[in-house]
Design a protein around this motif. Sequence first.
Motif, mmCIF file in Angstrom:
data_model
loop_
_atom_site.group_PDB
_atom_site.id
_atom_site.type_symbol
_atom_site.label_atom_id
_atom_site.label_comp_id
_atom_site.label_asym_id
_atom_site.label_seq_id
_atom_site.Cartn_x
_atom_site.Cartn_y
_atom_site.Cartn_z
ATOM 1 N N SER A 297 0.813 -1.216 0.000
ATOM 2 C CA SER A 297 0.000 0.000 0.000
ATOM 3 C C SER A 297 0.843 1.260 0.000
ATOM 4 O O SER A 297 0.350 2.343 -0.353
ATOM 5 C CB SER A 297 -0.941 0.010 1.204
ATOM 6 N N GLY A 299 3.278 1.606 -2.004
ATOM 7 C CA GLY A 299 3.785 1.723 -3.367
ATOM 8 C C GLY A 299 5.123 1.065 -3.600
ATOM 9 O O GLY A 299 5.798 1.369 -4.589
ATOM 10 N N ALA A 363 -3.162 3.040 -10.777
ATOM 11 C CA ALA A 363 -2.873 3.540 -9.430
ATOM 12 C C ALA A 363 -4.060 4.319 -8.876
ATOM 13 O O ALA A 363 -4.425 4.175 -7.698
ATOM 14 C CB ALA A 363 -1.621 4.406 -9.457
ATOM 15 N N ASP A 364 -4.677 5.164 -9.715
ATOM 16 C CA ASP A 364 -5.840 5.927 -9.267
ATOM 17 C C ASP A 364 -6.958 5.004 -8.805
ATOM 18 O O ASP A 364 -7.598 5.237 -7.769
ATOM 19 C CB ASP A 364 -6.351 6.820 -10.405
ATOM 20 N N LYS A 365 -7.194 3.938 -9.558
ATOM 21 C CA LYS A 365 -8.260 2.995 -9.190
ATOM 22 C C LYS A 365 -7.922 2.241 -7.907
ATOM 23 O O LYS A 365 -8.809 1.910 -7.114
ATOM 24 C CB LYS A 365 -8.502 2.008 -10.334
ATOM 25 N N VAL A 367 -6.331 3.326 -5.363
ATOM 26 C CA VAL A 367 -6.492 4.172 -4.168
ATOM 27 C C VAL A 367 -7.783 3.794 -3.435
ATOM 28 O O VAL A 367 -7.820 3.715 -2.199
ATOM 29 C CB VAL A 367 -6.494 5.669 -4.557
ATOM 30 N N ALA A 368 -8.842 3.549 -4.184
ATOM 31 C CA ALA A 368 -10.111 3.156 -3.579
ATOM 32 C C ALA A 368 -10.038 1.774 -2.934
ATOM 33 O O ALA A 368 -10.902 1.422 -2.110
ATOM 34 C CB ALA A 368 -11.219 3.179 -4.632
ATOM 35 N N LEU A 371 -4.609 1.585 -1.715
ATOM 36 C CA LEU A 371 -3.286 2.102 -2.057
ATOM 37 C C LEU A 371 -3.123 3.500 -1.453
ATOM 38 O O LEU A 371 -3.933 4.396 -1.713
ATOM 39 C CB LEU A 371 -3.104 2.157 -3.576
ATOM 40 N N LYS A 372 -2.068 3.696 -0.673
ATOM 41 C CA LYS A 372 -1.845 4.972 0.012
ATOM 42 C C LYS A 372 -0.911 5.895 -0.763
ATOM 43 O O LYS A 372 -0.995 7.121 -0.621
ATOM 44 C CB LYS A 372 -1.265 4.714 1.407
ATOM 45 N N GLU A 373 -0.015 5.329 -1.524
ATOM 46 C CA GLU A 373 1.007 6.128 -2.226
ATOM 47 C C GLU A 373 0.970 5.809 -3.718
ATOM 48 O O GLU A 373 1.720 4.986 -4.220
ATOM 49 C CB GLU A 373 2.399 5.831 -1.652
ATOM 50 N N LYS A 374 0.051 6.490 -4.428
ATOM 51 C CA LYS A 374 -0.081 6.171 -5.846
ATOM 52 C C LYS A 374 1.140 6.634 -6.650
ATOM 53 O O LYS A 374 1.528 5.991 -7.620
ATOM 54 C CB LYS A 374 -1.356 6.761 -6.420
ATOM 55 N N GLU A 375 1.770 7.748 -6.238
ATOM 56 C CA GLU A 375 2.987 8.187 -6.934
ATOM 57 C C GLU A 375 4.093 7.165 -6.753
ATOM 58 O O GLU A 375 4.846 6.862 -7.691
ATOM 59 C CB GLU A 375 3.433 9.555 -6.436
#
Length: 507
Positions: A297, A299, A363-365, A367-368, A371-375
């Motif tokens: 999570s 990344g 990554a955006d998807k 997050v829901a 995932l805490k660190e999409k970058e």
Amino acid sequence: MDSFGCIVVGSGNAGSCAAFAAAEAGCDKVLIVDVCPPEWVGGNGYFTAGAFRTVHGGLHDLLPIVNNVSAEQAGSIDMDPYSLHDFLGDIMRLGNGKPDPALAHALVASSRDTIGWLADKVGLPFMFSFHRQAYNVNGRQRFWGGMVLCTEDGGKGLIAAHQRALAKAKVQVWFNCRAVEITMKNGAVSGLVVEKEGKKMHLATRAVVLAAGGFESNPQLREKHLGAGWERAILRGTPYNQGDGFKLAAAVGARQTGDWAGCHSTCWDANAPAEGQRDLTNQFTKSGYPLGIMINSAGQRFVDEGEDFRNYTYAKFGRAILKQPGGYVFQVWDSKVIGSLRVEEYGDGIVEKIFADRIEDLADKLVAKGLKEKEGFVETVKQFNEAVKSYQAENVHCTWNPAIKDRMSTTDLAMPKSNWALTIDQPPFMAVKVACGVTFTFGGLEIDPETAGVISEKTSKMIPGLFCTGEMVGLFHGNYPGGSGLTCGAVFGRKAGQAAAKAAKIA
């Protein structure tokens, strides 16, 4: 008082082997007792893929016992022999040299003969595990990782075959029946107290075989022995393995051994129910990580997904997942390999699959999904791809091949992927969320390698009339070669049943 020649505690693969072997050896009145209701027959064996690891001499050694290979198909199979040295070496290597050598040798040395017994006498429907242990390479089915056998219809077929064999051997099975005490007389087993329909019954017997599973179903015992956080692990199989067999054994002075802080834990669907589901059984396993990468999570990658063949790493990667923030991670692939993932594990309706045409969108998807660190996720995939390309540029003769350790690596990374490293750059991209699934615990009882007789803590000798097999045997440490569990239960179950039959005949 009812009297039995031998009583087996547990209706799984190990207990079934013990009961059948006792009856086959001439033991009169063999009984299996299990605390579970009849619809939960089979213990953890029901939830397996039915995989058995064995010593073998190659394709033609095993062809006579499988039912899914024609003569024409046999000509397109590549299967290396798997020797006693190979099998024993895998147990000791994965256990960091800690498994008892004599016990491990007894398992390995008896494996092939036991497989033949299971096929010919018990009637297990064996088949080659093309769907789990082979890849199609240039039109040929190439087996990998030593293990090649499974039972038709997996664990469901395994337990169904055992039930047929037990019925034919006239072995009685009592469900909803808890074993509460082993009685002793003059230092030897004299009976078993059970609780059935709210009433205690004392059953006379000279031989008891403990095959009641580990303590993996008990969150409190997991936390006590495995450590903090293990109470949150998802239970892969039966909810009835509460550690009761160890209480029975401790009360009569049995010696404990093995890795009480260790267990078989694997990548498991994060959306799976809290305990095993009997219609989907092993389908919640998510073992496609060697073809892709796993990202937590935060990344970041956290294991070498290509460290070894899947069946040498899957039993320990669940522990690594549990240690990650939140206790879950994401498996990620691109379109080059998505079609190679097992349908039974990643098929529609089996797992929630998240797709996107760009890594940034994936990554955006996610997050829901936690995932805490999409970058960080995007950067990890980018760095991984760069490392793959760098390695391929310097090793132009290397070819990706999932059926061998192909050395397609990412050596530039602090956490490398040692084999099967491909760029993740061809859309669509897919991710699934996985957690830790606990299968069985490694702590157990010390037994005699030849008879499966339980060793006394006080005397260091066998307790007359008490035997043990299956998950309750303390053999594995830290990790184990896939398919060894069912083989272990069968080998020592057979030994226990034969020895119990002799004990039952002692006047």
